[in-house]
Design an enzyme around this catalytic site. Structure first.
Site, PDB file in Angstrom:
ATOM      1  CE  LYS A   1      12.248   1.687   0.433  1.00 30.13           C
ATOM      2  NZ  LYS A   1      12.562   1.212  -1.032  1.00 30.13           N
TER       3      LYS A   1
ATOM      4  CB  THR B   1       8.313   2.339   1.823  1.00 33.39           C
ATOM      5  OG1 THR B   1       8.866   1.501   0.977  1.00 33.39           O
ATOM      6  CG2 THR B   1       9.359   2.998   2.498  1.00 33.39           C
TER       7      THR B   1
ATOM      8  CE  LYS C   1       6.046   6.418   1.437  1.00 33.19           C
ATOM      9  NZ  LYS C   1       5.478   5.048   1.007  1.00 33.19           N
TER      10      LYS C   1
ATOM     11  CG  LEU D   1      -1.967  -1.395   1.353  1.00 33.43           C
ATOM     12  CD1 LEU D   1      -2.515  -1.678   2.680  1.00 33.43           C
ATOM     13  CD2 LEU D   1      -3.185  -1.031   0.299  1.00 33.43           C
ATOM     14  N   PRO D   2       0.265   2.379  -0.404  1.00 30.92           N
ATOM     15  CG  PRO D   2      -0.893   3.917  -1.525  1.00 30.92           C
ATOM     16  CD  PRO D   2      -1.234   2.663  -0.766  1.00 30.92           C
TER      17      PRO D   2
HETATM   18  P1  NAD Z   1       0.978   2.606  -6.121  1.00 31.60           P
HETATM   19  O1  NAD Z   1       0.168   3.850  -5.562  1.00 31.60           O
HETATM   20  O2  NAD Z   1       1.057   2.337  -7.483  1.00 31.60           O
HETATM   21  O3  NAD Z   1      -0.025   1.348  -5.521  1.00 31.60           O
HETATM   22  C1  NAD Z   1      -0.815   1.138  -4.190  1.00 31.60           C
HETATM   23  C2  NAD Z   1      -2.038   0.452  -4.543  1.00 31.60           C
HETATM   24  O4  NAD Z   1      -2.918   0.399  -3.315  1.00 31.60           O
HETATM   25  C3  NAD Z   1      -2.914   1.381  -5.426  1.00 31.60           C
HETATM   26  O5  NAD Z   1      -3.376   0.507  -6.420  1.00 31.60           O
HETATM   27  C4  NAD Z   1      -4.203   1.769  -4.534  1.00 31.60           C
HETATM   28  O6  NAD Z   1      -5.428   1.650  -5.432  1.00 31.60           O
HETATM   29  C5  NAD Z   1      -4.214   0.540  -3.457  1.00 31.60           C
HETATM   30  N1  NAD Z   1      -4.943   1.062  -2.200  1.00 31.60           N
HETATM   31  C6  NAD Z   1      -4.664   2.105  -1.661  1.00 31.60           C
HETATM   32  N2  NAD Z   1      -5.534   2.049  -0.393  1.00 31.60           N
HETATM   33  C7  NAD Z   1      -6.119   0.622  -0.508  1.00 31.60           C
HETATM   34  C8  NAD Z   1      -6.977   0.405   0.310  1.00 31.60           C
HETATM   35  N3  NAD Z   1      -7.529   0.689   1.376  1.00 31.60           N
HETATM   36  N4  NAD Z   1      -7.488  -1.336   0.095  1.00 31.60           N
HETATM   37  C9  NAD Z   1      -7.007  -1.612  -1.231  1.00 31.60           C
HETATM   38  N5  NAD Z   1      -6.252  -1.135  -2.252  1.00 31.60           N
HETATM   39  C10 NAD Z   1      -5.789  -0.041  -1.720  1.00 31.60           C
HETATM   40  O7  NAD Z   1       1.964   2.428  -5.133  1.00 31.60           O
HETATM   41  P2  NAD Z   1       3.519   1.558  -5.523  1.00 31.60           P
HETATM   42  O8  NAD Z   1       4.231   2.489  -6.352  1.00 31.60           O
HETATM   43  O9  NAD Z   1       2.917   0.328  -6.044  1.00 31.60           O
HETATM   44  O10 NAD Z   1       4.262   1.370  -4.214  1.00 31.60           O
HETATM   45  C11 NAD Z   1       3.614   0.643  -3.041  1.00 31.60           C
HETATM   46  C12 NAD Z   1       4.472   0.790  -1.797  1.00 31.60           C
HETATM   47  O11 NAD Z   1       5.986   0.374  -2.395  1.00 31.60           O
HETATM   48  C13 NAD Z   1       4.651   2.267  -1.373  1.00 31.60           C
HETATM   49  O12 NAD Z   1       4.824   2.264   0.190  1.00 31.60           O
HETATM   50  C14 NAD Z   1       6.133   2.686  -1.944  1.00 31.60           C
HETATM   51  O13 NAD Z   1       6.674   3.573  -1.076  1.00 31.60           O
HETATM   52  C15 NAD Z   1       6.840   1.333  -1.885  1.00 31.60           C
HETATM   53  N6  NAD Z   1       8.226   1.232  -3.187  1.00 31.60           N
HETATM   54  C16 NAD Z   1       7.760   1.572  -4.384  1.00 31.60           C
HETATM   55  C17 NAD Z   1       8.686   1.431  -5.133  1.00 31.60           C
HETATM   56  C18 NAD Z   1       8.492   1.892  -6.556  1.00 31.60           C
HETATM   57  O14 NAD Z   1       9.357   2.141  -7.450  1.00 31.60           O
HETATM   58  N7  NAD Z   1       7.285   2.220  -7.228  1.00 31.60           N
HETATM   59  C19 NAD Z   1       9.879   1.081  -4.879  1.00 31.60           C
HETATM   60  C20 NAD Z   1       9.951   0.440  -3.757  1.00 31.60           C
HETATM   61  C21 NAD Z   1       9.184   0.565  -2.885  1.00 31.60           C
END
Ligand code: NAD
Length: 302
Positions: free
Chosen positions: A169, A94, A244, A65-66
């Site tokens: 992290k 994260t 972030k 999740l975000p």
């Molecule tokens: P994203 O915003 O693409 O995906 C998050 C998903 O969670 C979305 O599809 C959203 O609809 C869903 N969501 C939110 N609230 C929800 C709920 N209550 N119930 C169900 N679904 C829900 O984000 P991301 O890029 O996939 O990143 C996810 C996590 O991974 C974050 O914490 C980010 O910091 C971490 N991260 C991302 C990357 C990257 O390169 N994108 C790399 C390492 C870590």
């Protein structure tokens, strides 16, 4: 093979869940976004109409999740109520160390084993199953989580107790942010002083200025191995996410009473870059801001 609930199928989760399917697991997926859920179903996941439905009968629950507030909401209002006794809880988002520890305590009070398991590696590593997982939690929970994380991983490392994965992290990414910022500054300065970027790379990559930001992810196009710089800073690790992570590190440092001046400087640089429209660009794109070639977004006002 296990029945696994996967909640959060965005950029990262949308790549990770199919790797659990490929490993033979029965993956019940849920996301608030229909589009994200449709893609996961196309990749072999079972559609769930809610987080509660996904958790029903699950042996393990994985969340991606975000941020902390989403994790607290999903666990407190859904997972804790509907996950069967004995289900293993794995949060790969994260989030801040404090929320990770709070939710792990609340899970333990309800008799659940839980780990925080944030990842290093971006969207491509999520899709091809080569993420590095930094895992925080009790030994037994780590031993249970490890084989579930394996099909999504190139490495699964036990960082310590609850919250230790998040701590690893954010400390790592504070180094990365600050190192990338100063590497970009050095390349721009070297060029202004008349050095060819390739020549500066050849020297510094073999001297004491060497770092991952320089030799694995060089911010200058055409120099070093292929990196987002060669794709006009598209894809890769978005600057907004780097900001972030640095902010999470600074919050943790404030709480712990540790001076992190270099981290604060890095935050300022990325904050400015994001404000000036670079949030979706790869974080190495700050070199454009430093050299003065960052285009203003079309809606920028004077
Ligand atoms: P994203 O915003 O693409 O995906 C998050 C998903 O969670 C979305 O599809 C959203 O609809 C869903 N969501 C939110 N609230 C929800 C709920 N209550 N119930 C169900 N679904 C829900 O984000 P991301 O890029 O996939 O990143 C996810 C996590 O991974 C974050 O914490 C980010 O910091 C971490 N991260 C991302 C990357 C990257 O390169 N994108 C790399 C390492 C870590």
């Amino acid at each position: 093979m296990a029945r696994i609930a996967f909640i959060g199928l965005g950029h990262m989760g949308g790549g990770m869940a199919p790797n659990l399917v490929k490993a033979g697991h029965d993956v019940h997926a849920f996301d608030l976004s229909d589009e994200a859920l449709d893609k996961a179903v196309e990749a072999g996941c079972v559609r769930s109409g809610s987080a509660d439905e996904a958790c029903d009968h699950a042996q393990a629950i994985v969340t991606m999740l975000p941020a902390g507030k989403h994790v607290l909401e999903v666990y407190r209002n859904h997972v804790f109520d509907t996950a069967p006794a004995g289900a293993l809880l794995i949060d790969c988002s994260t989030i801040d160390v404090g929320s990770a520890r709070t939710i792990a305590e609340e899970a333990a009070e309800r008799g659940f084993e839980m780990v925080d398991a944030p990842v290093s590696g971006g969207i491509a590593a999520a899709a091809d199953g080569s993420l590095t997982f930094m895992v925080g939690g009790p030994d037994k929970a780590f031993e249970r989580a490890s084989p579930i994380l394996d099909p999504m991983a190139k490495a699964v490392i036990h960082a310590g107790g609850p919250g230790a994965g998040q701590a690893a992290k954010i400390c790592n990414n504070m180094i990365l942010g600050a190192t990338m910022a100063v590497t970009c500054e050095a390349f721009v300065l070297a060029q202004k002083l008349g050095l060819d970027p390739q020549v500066f790379y050849d020297i510094s990559s073999k001297a004491s200025g060497q770092s991952w930001s320089m030799t694995s992810y060089c911010p200058v196009p055409g120099v070093g191995p292929e990196s987002p710089a060669d794709r006009d800073y598209e894809g890769g690790f978005a600057a907004a996410l780097m900001l972030k992570d640095i902010k999470l590190a600074l919050d943790a440092a404030k709480e712990a009473g540790v001076p992190v001046e270099m981290g604060e400087e890095a935050e300022e640089v990325f904050e400015e870059f994001v404000e000036r429209g670079g949030g979706n660009m790869d974080f190495s794109g700050i070199i454009k801001m430093i050299e003065g070639s960052l285009e203003q977004p079309s809606d920028a006002s004077e």
